[in-house]
Design an enzyme around this catalytic site. Structure first.
Site: not given
Ligand SMILES: Nc1ncnc2c1ncn2[C@@H]1O[C@H](COP(=O)(O)OP(=O)(O)OP(=O)(O)O)[C@@H](O)[C@H]1O
Length: 474
Positions: A129-133, A135-136, A152, A250
């Site tokens: 669904l997404g990547h971030g700082t 993880g996935q 996550k 954030d």
């Molecule tokens: N509960 C959820 N349902 C659907 N998609 C989600 C959910 N949680 C996160 N995502 C997807 O995953 C992506 C990354 O999640 P999240 O922001 O929690 O990760 P992060 O590593 O902390 O990101 P960042 O680098 O922005 O701090 C989100 O932008 C979203 O697209």
């Protein structure tokens, strides 16, 4: 939270700015939106119908194993021989006995199974669904509950692991102690466990984020009624966080997601990976740049008020379709704040803040708290670009100007109205825009002590829908 590029990625950089494109814009209406990626709107017979495309299930492919076995009785099927559909990039296993890639991310494939060894609950990965700082985030099927969840999967590195434990702790406390009935628009945590040295956090599955929504709408603003609806919900979340003494740190459109549930236009706040307690503010480099509050930028002590600043930036962006302060650097960010808001942070903040000298020069005697306001003059003046360059020995990065007007009032008032709007509706909307300006003024307030609390903001006519008559002395 990078310092190099804008937080809103490449699509935003490619945007041509306000102008004729914006002027001819149709404002977004909820019913025009298609949230599901596999849906389309079919209106051939004049009736609107949402068509959900399902994967092709043809008879021959459905019974293909049986068909092969009829053709060749020696044929044996083994799942391991299936080609792997990698969801993680790079997909070469170089760390953690080949389980992780070079970025310490667990290498995921379609139908990869993660198990909570304590409960034996299985999570079958279907998609990323997404990547971030950190993880996935994978969409997973849980056979035990016959439901989809968002998982996550934190990078296999101690710093991320530790910070993710904070996210678990914050969300568990909020869920159990402050919001047991799930009424405050905070993402629900369901489970957490360690798999192959990766901390995995299971959340309710949510949908599109507000940045994507703006993008779908071609970076045009959303309708005021939907902004009001979203504001009300985000404020419920922020009220809860303030009561719990938790700072999100954030808040941005990417971290507010629409719900897949039946309720229309319901949203939830996600990503508590940077959150901290109000009485334990150890980090100074927090908040994504466009949404960074003046006190964080200046290195001053901070409270839950920084989330209210970010919230103000989000509300403005939902209306304008573009960030209010798209600073290409911290200097550019501060320069924009001062110009658009027509003021600067108060002297008591500038006097104490660690980074004041990066952005300001001293032009007078440092007054005691409040004195500068009394005589209407500050002891500090923002550096010019040339002065900044001379001090820092580098040119400040200055981004593009997206608005034709310089101050908040003009930016909001002159934003193009929806095409072909009847005169009565224009009059009505112009009144709501006045309420919006007043609302934003209380949120993007440069003095953290004067900035509205979530409770105060939730009483404003822009949120309550009451007629707006004059500035609210909240
Ligand atoms: N509960 C959820 N349902 C659907 N998609 C989600 C959910 N949680 C996160 N995502 C997807 O995953 C992506 C990354 O999640 P999240 O922001 O929690 O990760 P992060 O590593 O902390 O990101 P960042 O680098 O922005 O701090 C989100 O932008 C979203 O697209």
């Amino acid at each position: 939270m990078d310092e190099v590029g804008p937080s809103n990625q490449e699509e935003f950089k490619g945007y041509s700015g306000l102008g004729t494109e914006q002027e001819s814009a149709l404002r977004w209406r909820p019913r025009q939106l298609v949230f599901r990626p596999y849906s389309s709107i079919n209106g051939a017979d004049g009736k609107l119908r949402v068509v959900v495309r399902k994967p092709l299930v043809a008879r021959l492919t459905k019974d293909i194993i049986e068909t092969y076995q009829i053709c060749n009785p020696k044929f044996e099927y083994s799942e391991e021989l299936n080609p792997k559909w990698f969801l993680t990039s790079p997909s070469v296993g170089v760390l953690n006995n080949g389980h992780d890639n070079v970025n310490s991310d667990l290498i995921l494939t379609v139908n990869f199974v993660l198990i909570n060894l304590e409960t034996r609950r299985r999570y079958i990965v279907k998609n990323v669904l997404g990547h971030g700082t950190f993880g996935q985030v994978a969409k997973c099927w849980v056979p035990e509950t016959s439901s989809f969840v968002a998982l996550k999967i934190i990078k296999n590195q101690p710093a991320y692991y530790q910070q993710a434990l904070v996210e678990v702790s914050v969300l568990t406390t909020l869920k159990k102690k402050y919001d047991p009935e799930d009424e405050h628009h905070i993402v629900r945590i369901y489970d957490y466990f360690v798999y192959q040295h990766h901390l995995c956090i299971c959340f309710e599955l949510l949908d599109t984020n507000l940045y994507e929504l703006i993008k779908i709408n071609h970076f045009r603003g959303l309708s005021l009624s939907i902004i009001q609806l979203f504001s009300k919900q985000i404020l419920r979340g922020l009220t809860l966080l303030k009561d719990a003494g938790i700072i999100h740190c954030d808040l941005k459109p990417e971290n507010i997601l629409l719900c897949t549930s039946v309720k229309p236009a319901e949203i939830k706040i996600i990503d508590f990976g940077s959150a901290c307690m109000e009485d334990w503010t150890v980090y100074s480099y927090i908040q994504s740049r466009y949404y960074r509050s003046p006190e964080v930028l200046l290195g001053y002590q901070y409270t839950t008020a920084i989330d209210m600043w970010s919230f103000g930036c989000i509300v403005a962006e939902l209306f304008l379709g573009l960030p209010l302060f798209p600073g290409a650097s911290e200097f550019d960010l501060l320069r924009r704040m001062v110009e658009i808001l027509g003021g600067q942070p108060p002297d008591y903040v500038l006097k104490e803040a660690k980074n004041t000298s990066k952005f300001f020069k001293c032009v007078g005697r440092i007054h005691n708290i409040g004195n500068s306001e009394v005589c209407g003059r500050s002891a500090y003046q923002v550096l010019t670009e040339e002065e900044y360059e001379a001090r820092e020995l580098k040119k400040p990065l200055i981004g593009k100007e997206y608005f034709n007007h310089k101050n908040l009032e003009a930016i909001v008032t002159c934003y193009p109205y929806q095409k072909n709007l009847p005169k009565e509706d224009i009059i009505k909307e112009s009144q709501i825009r006045l309420a919006l300006i007043d609302f934003l003024r209380g949120l993007v307030e440069l003095d953290p002590a004067k900035r509205w609390s979530p409770f105060q903001a939730s009483k404003h006519p822009f949120v309550t829908g009451e007629p707006f008559t004059c500035h609210m002395p909240i």
